[in-house]
Design a protein around this motif. Structure first.
Motif, mmCIF file in Angstrom:
data_model
loop_
_atom_site.group_PDB
_atom_site.id
_atom_site.type_symbol
_atom_site.label_atom_id
_atom_site.label_comp_id
_atom_site.label_asym_id
_atom_site.label_seq_id
_atom_site.Cartn_x
_atom_site.Cartn_y
_atom_site.Cartn_z
ATOM 1 N N THR A 177 0.844 -1.188 0.000
ATOM 2 C CA THR A 177 0.000 0.000 0.000
ATOM 3 C C THR A 177 0.884 1.245 0.000
ATOM 4 O O THR A 177 1.239 1.750 1.057
ATOM 5 C CB THR A 177 -0.941 0.035 1.211
ATOM 6 O OG1 THR A 177 -0.547 -0.908 2.173
ATOM 7 C CG2 THR A 177 -2.351 -0.182 0.869
ATOM 8 N N PRO A 178 1.218 1.742 -1.184
ATOM 9 C CA PRO A 178 2.083 2.917 -1.271
ATOM 10 C C PRO A 178 1.340 4.186 -0.883
ATOM 11 O O PRO A 178 0.102 4.215 -0.854
ATOM 12 C CB PRO A 178 2.475 2.950 -2.743
ATOM 13 C CG PRO A 178 1.318 2.319 -3.444
ATOM 14 C CD PRO A 178 0.801 1.264 -2.496
ATOM 15 N N ASP A 179 2.099 5.238 -0.586
ATOM 16 C CA ASP A 179 1.494 6.541 -0.295
ATOM 17 C C ASP A 179 0.722 7.059 -1.505
ATOM 18 O O ASP A 179 -0.327 7.682 -1.366
ATOM 19 C CB ASP A 179 2.560 7.567 0.095
ATOM 20 C CG ASP A 179 3.142 7.286 1.463
ATOM 21 O OD1 ASP A 179 2.467 6.631 2.286
ATOM 22 O OD2 ASP A 179 4.276 7.719 1.713
ATOM 23 N N HIS A 180 1.240 6.812 -2.691
ATOM 24 C CA HIS A 180 0.607 7.254 -3.940
ATOM 25 C C HIS A 180 0.681 6.113 -4.941
ATOM 26 O O HIS A 180 1.777 5.647 -5.261
ATOM 27 C CB HIS A 180 1.322 8.479 -4.525
ATOM 28 C CG HIS A 180 1.394 9.630 -3.586
ATOM 29 N ND1 HIS A 180 0.328 10.455 -3.342
ATOM 30 C CD2 HIS A 180 2.391 10.076 -2.800
ATOM 31 C CE1 HIS A 180 0.673 11.382 -2.464
ATOM 32 N NE2 HIS A 180 1.927 11.168 -2.113
ATOM 33 N N ALA A 181 -0.446 5.665 -5.439
ATOM 34 C CA ALA A 181 -0.458 4.583 -6.416
ATOM 35 C C ALA A 181 0.145 5.041 -7.749
ATOM 36 O O ALA A 181 0.775 4.267 -8.452
ATOM 37 C CB ALA A 181 -1.875 4.069 -6.632
ATOM 38 N N THR A 182 -0.036 6.292 -8.079
ATOM 39 C CA THR A 182 0.558 6.855 -9.284
ATOM 40 C C THR A 182 1.820 7.598 -8.874
ATOM 41 O O THR A 182 1.789 8.424 -7.960
ATOM 42 C CB THR A 182 -0.408 7.838 -9.970
ATOM 43 O OG1 THR A 182 -1.606 7.133 -10.300
ATOM 44 C CG2 THR A 182 0.196 8.435 -11.229
ATOM 45 N N VAL A 183 2.925 7.332 -9.561
ATOM 46 C CA VAL A 183 4.175 8.010 -9.217
ATOM 47 C C VAL A 183 4.634 8.971 -10.302
ATOM 48 O O VAL A 183 5.411 9.883 -10.027
ATOM 49 C CB VAL A 183 5.304 7.004 -8.894
ATOM 50 C CG1 VAL A 183 4.948 6.201 -7.657
ATOM 51 C CG2 VAL A 183 5.596 6.094 -10.066
ATOM 52 N N TRP A 184 4.160 8.796 -11.532
ATOM 53 C CA TRP A 184 4.574 9.670 -12.631
ATOM 54 C C TRP A 184 3.656 9.414 -13.810
ATOM 55 O O TRP A 184 3.186 8.303 -14.005
ATOM 56 C CB TRP A 184 6.018 9.364 -13.038
ATOM 57 C CG TRP A 184 6.622 10.409 -13.922
ATOM 58 C CD1 TRP A 184 6.808 10.308 -15.285
ATOM 59 C CD2 TRP A 184 7.109 11.690 -13.562
ATOM 60 N NE1 TRP A 184 7.381 11.449 -15.779
ATOM 61 C CE2 TRP A 184 7.585 12.321 -14.723
ATOM 62 C CE3 TRP A 184 7.185 12.376 -12.357
ATOM 63 C CZ2 TRP A 184 8.125 13.597 -14.727
ATOM 64 C CZ3 TRP A 184 7.743 13.648 -12.356
ATOM 65 C CH2 TRP A 184 8.206 14.246 -13.531
ATOM 66 N N ILE A 185 3.402 10.451 -14.599
ATOM 67 C CA ILE A 185 2.629 10.282 -15.836
ATOM 68 C C ILE A 185 3.451 10.816 -17.002
ATOM 69 O O ILE A 185 4.277 11.717 -16.832
ATOM 70 C CB ILE A 185 1.252 10.991 -15.792
ATOM 71 C CG1 ILE A 185 1.421 12.502 -15.619
ATOM 72 C CG2 ILE A 185 0.376 10.400 -14.698
ATOM 73 C CD1 ILE A 185 0.156 13.294 -15.833
ATOM 74 N N GLU A 186 3.240 10.247 -18.154
ATOM 75 C CA GLU A 186 3.851 10.733 -19.388
ATOM 76 C C GLU A 186 2.756 10.820 -20.440
ATOM 77 O O GLU A 186 2.035 9.851 -20.667
ATOM 78 C CB GLU A 186 4.952 9.794 -19.871
ATOM 79 C CG GLU A 186 6.112 9.705 -18.923
ATOM 80 C CD GLU A 186 7.224 8.802 -19.418
ATOM 81 O OE1 GLU A 186 8.372 9.078 -19.065
ATOM 82 O OE2 GLU A 186 6.943 7.831 -20.159
ATOM 83 N N ILE A 187 2.619 11.996 -21.041
ATOM 84 C CA ILE A 187 1.592 12.207 -22.056
ATOM 85 C C ILE A 187 2.292 12.473 -23.386
ATOM 86 O O ILE A 187 2.991 13.480 -23.531
ATOM 87 C CB ILE A 187 0.669 13.388 -21.689
ATOM 88 C CG1 ILE A 187 0.001 13.139 -20.329
ATOM 89 C CG2 ILE A 187 -0.369 13.604 -22.790
ATOM 90 C CD1 ILE A 187 -0.818 14.314 -19.817
ATOM 91 N N PRO A 188 2.119 11.588 -24.370
ATOM 92 C CA PRO A 188 2.735 11.813 -25.673
ATOM 93 C C PRO A 188 1.957 12.854 -26.475
ATOM 94 O O PRO A 188 0.721 12.836 -26.502
ATOM 95 C CB PRO A 188 2.661 10.442 -26.348
ATOM 96 C CG PRO A 188 1.473 9.777 -25.724
ATOM 97 C CD PRO A 188 1.384 10.317 -24.319
ATOM 98 N N VAL A 189 2.681 13.775 -27.086
ATOM 99 C CA VAL A 189 2.069 14.831 -27.892
ATOM 100 C C VAL A 189 2.839 14.964 -29.203
ATOM 101 O O VAL A 189 4.001 14.567 -29.293
ATOM 102 C CB VAL A 189 2.045 16.187 -27.140
ATOM 103 C CG1 VAL A 189 1.208 16.088 -25.867
ATOM 104 C CG2 VAL A 189 3.452 16.657 -26.803
ATOM 105 N N THR A 190 2.197 15.528 -30.220
ATOM 106 C CA THR A 190 2.869 15.666 -31.509
ATOM 107 C C THR A 190 3.639 16.971 -31.646
ATOM 108 O O THR A 190 4.578 17.049 -32.430
ATOM 109 C CB THR A 190 1.859 15.550 -32.682
ATOM 110 O OG1 THR A 190 0.839 16.530 -32.510
ATOM 111 C CG2 THR A 190 1.234 14.163 -32.722
#
Length: 125
Positions: A4-17
């Motif tokens: 059970t981590p403090d945050h389930a999401t640690v980083w996001i990456e959004i691909p753009v053109t």
């Protein structure tokens, strides 16, 4: 095993053109700033958090977005009200896909960015 981590999401990456156009779009839509920087082999634009050492963030990078609306949905916190953010998103060229949806933590709406990436704009309660 239990994890059970403090945050389930640690980083996001959004691909753009187009990184420059997407920086302007996301800054307009969220009301926040992105910091353009070299990260590994990619030039990126990093979402800023109040606590850079402990906040969950992510970045934009020039890449291949998923087919129109078919990738994961990334929910982003916005400045001001959800209605203000949706208006900024529309003016910046994005598409609003839903009405406001209330949940215990606040309200959000489904949208698409300039490349058709699925995003949610989120207003905390």
């Amino acid at each position: 095993m239990s994890f059970t981590p403090d945050h389930a999401t640690v980083w996001i990456e959004i691909p753009v053109t187009d990184l420059g156009k997407s920086i302007a779009f996301y800054e307009a839509a969220t009301g926040g700033k992105l910091d353009r920087q070299q990260m590994g082999p990619n030039e990126t634009a990093v979402f800023q958090t109040a606590d850079p050492a402990g906040g969950v963030a992510g970045h934009l990078y020039e890449g291949k977005p998923a087919t129109q609306g078919q990738g994961p949905t990334i929910h982003l916190a916005v400045a001001g009200t959800l209605e203000e953010a949706l208006e900024r998103l529309r003016k910046a060229g994005g598409t609003v896909l839903s009405d406001a949806i209330p949940i215990p933590a606040g309200r959000f709406a489904y949208c698409q960015d300039l490349d058709g990436n699925s995003i949610g704009l989120f207003e905390h309660s």
